[in-house]
Design a protein around this motif. Structure first.
Motif, PDB file in Angstrom:
ATOM      1  N   ASN A  24      -4.602  13.784 -34.731  1.00  0.00           N
ATOM      2  CA  ASN A  24      -4.340  13.135 -33.447  1.00  0.00           C
ATOM      3  C   ASN A  24      -3.081  13.684 -32.779  1.00  0.00           C
ATOM      4  OD1 ASN A  24      -6.475  11.278 -33.061  1.00  0.00           O
ATOM      5  ND2 ASN A  24      -5.632   9.995 -34.664  1.00  0.00           N
ATOM      6  N   ARG A  32     -11.591  15.571 -29.044  1.00  0.00           N
ATOM      7  CA  ARG A  32     -11.843  15.161 -27.661  1.00  0.00           C
ATOM      8  C   ARG A  32     -13.226  14.529 -27.494  1.00  0.00           C
ATOM      9  NH1 ARG A  32      -9.561  16.421 -22.903  1.00  0.00           N
ATOM     10  NH2 ARG A  32      -8.277  18.008 -23.890  1.00  0.00           N
ATOM     11  N   MET A  35     -13.413  11.029 -29.065  1.00  0.00           N
ATOM     12  CA  MET A  35     -12.652  10.017 -28.331  1.00  0.00           C
ATOM     13  C   MET A  35     -13.358   9.637 -27.034  1.00  0.00           C
ATOM     14  SD  MET A  35      -8.662  10.824 -29.016  1.00  0.00           S
ATOM     15  CE  MET A  35      -8.186   9.260 -28.326  1.00  0.00           C
ATOM     16  N   PHE A  40     -12.188   6.032 -25.637  1.00  0.00           N
ATOM     17  CA  PHE A  40     -10.740   6.167 -25.624  1.00  0.00           C
ATOM     18  C   PHE A  40     -10.338   7.356 -24.754  1.00  0.00           C
ATOM     19  CE2 PHE A  40     -11.086   3.845 -29.636  1.00  0.00           C
ATOM     20  CZ  PHE A  40     -10.080   2.905 -29.468  1.00  0.00           C
ATOM     21  N   PRO A  41      -9.333   7.204 -23.909  1.00  0.00           N
ATOM     22  CA  PRO A  41      -8.833   8.364 -23.173  1.00  0.00           C
ATOM     23  C   PRO A  41      -8.148   9.343 -24.131  1.00  0.00           C
ATOM     24  CG  PRO A  41      -7.945   6.316 -22.268  1.00  0.00           C
ATOM     25  CD  PRO A  41      -8.696   5.977 -23.503  1.00  0.00           C
ATOM     26  N   ASN A  43      -5.646  11.175 -23.650  1.00  0.00           N
ATOM     27  CA  ASN A  43      -4.180  11.155 -23.589  1.00  0.00           C
ATOM     28  C   ASN A  43      -3.567  10.105 -24.513  1.00  0.00           C
ATOM     29  OD1 ASN A  43      -4.978   8.929 -22.145  1.00  0.00           O
ATOM     30  ND2 ASN A  43      -3.606   9.286 -20.422  1.00  0.00           N
ATOM     31  N   LEU A  44      -4.374   9.242 -25.119  1.00  0.00           N
ATOM     32  CA  LEU A  44      -3.865   8.270 -26.093  1.00  0.00           C
ATOM     33  C   LEU A  44      -3.835   8.821 -27.516  1.00  0.00           C
ATOM     34  CD1 LEU A  44      -5.479   4.879 -25.035  1.00  0.00           C
ATOM     35  CD2 LEU A  44      -3.153   5.666 -24.674  1.00  0.00           C
ATOM     36  N   ALA A  45      -4.305  10.033 -27.718  1.00  0.00           N
ATOM     37  CA  ALA A  45      -4.356  10.608 -29.064  1.00  0.00           C
ATOM     38  C   ALA A  45      -2.980  10.678 -29.731  1.00  0.00           C
ATOM     39  CB  ALA A  45      -5.029  11.970 -29.041  1.00  0.00           C
ATOM     40  N   ALA A  47      -0.343   8.789 -29.242  1.00  0.00           N
ATOM     41  CA  ALA A  47       0.083   7.420 -29.567  1.00  0.00           C
ATOM     42  C   ALA A  47      -0.687   6.895 -30.772  1.00  0.00           C
ATOM     43  CB  ALA A  47      -0.114   6.505 -28.365  1.00  0.00           C
ATOM     44  N   LEU A  48      -1.982   7.163 -30.827  1.00  0.00           N
ATOM     45  CA  LEU A  48      -2.767   6.745 -31.990  1.00  0.00           C
ATOM     46  C   LEU A  48      -2.297   7.461 -33.251  1.00  0.00           C
ATOM     47  CD1 LEU A  48      -6.366   6.608 -30.495  1.00  0.00           C
ATOM     48  CD2 LEU A  48      -4.982   4.698 -31.288  1.00  0.00           C
TER      49      LEU A  48
END
Length: 87
Positions: A24, A32, A35, A40-41, A43-45, A47-48
């Motif tokens: 991530n 991609r 997700m 899930f967007p 761009n949250l990868a 943060a996850l």
């Protein structure tokens, strides 16, 4: 014998969580499609990845090794961050 089986299984969980966090954090294009398929967007990868890494570290650290944590019963861990030493 059973304690070693538990340690091996716990180590496998930590390794898999850290591998997922690294994917991530460092290769979000690799996941991609998955997700986007789950909604899930992308761009949250990162943060996850950070959340998963923190969970892996908290799982790996024994709860009685942190001096500011109250072990309580076996199902809870209460950490008092205000009791950390300054610095």
């Amino acid at each position: 014998m059973s304690i070693w089986i538990g340690r091996i299984l716990s180590a496998a969980v930590v390794v898999l969580l850290l591998a997922d966090a690294a994917t991530n954090l460092f290769a979000p294009d690799f996941i991609r499609a998955e997700m986007e398929a789950t909604g899930f967007p992308v761009n949250l990868a990162p943060a996850l990845g950070v959340i998963i890494a923190i969970c892996a570290i908290l799982y790996a650290v024994p709860k009685n090794s942190l001096p500011w944590c109250d072990t309580g019963d076996r199902f809870s861990r209460r950490c008092y961050l205000h009791a950390l030493p300054p610095g």
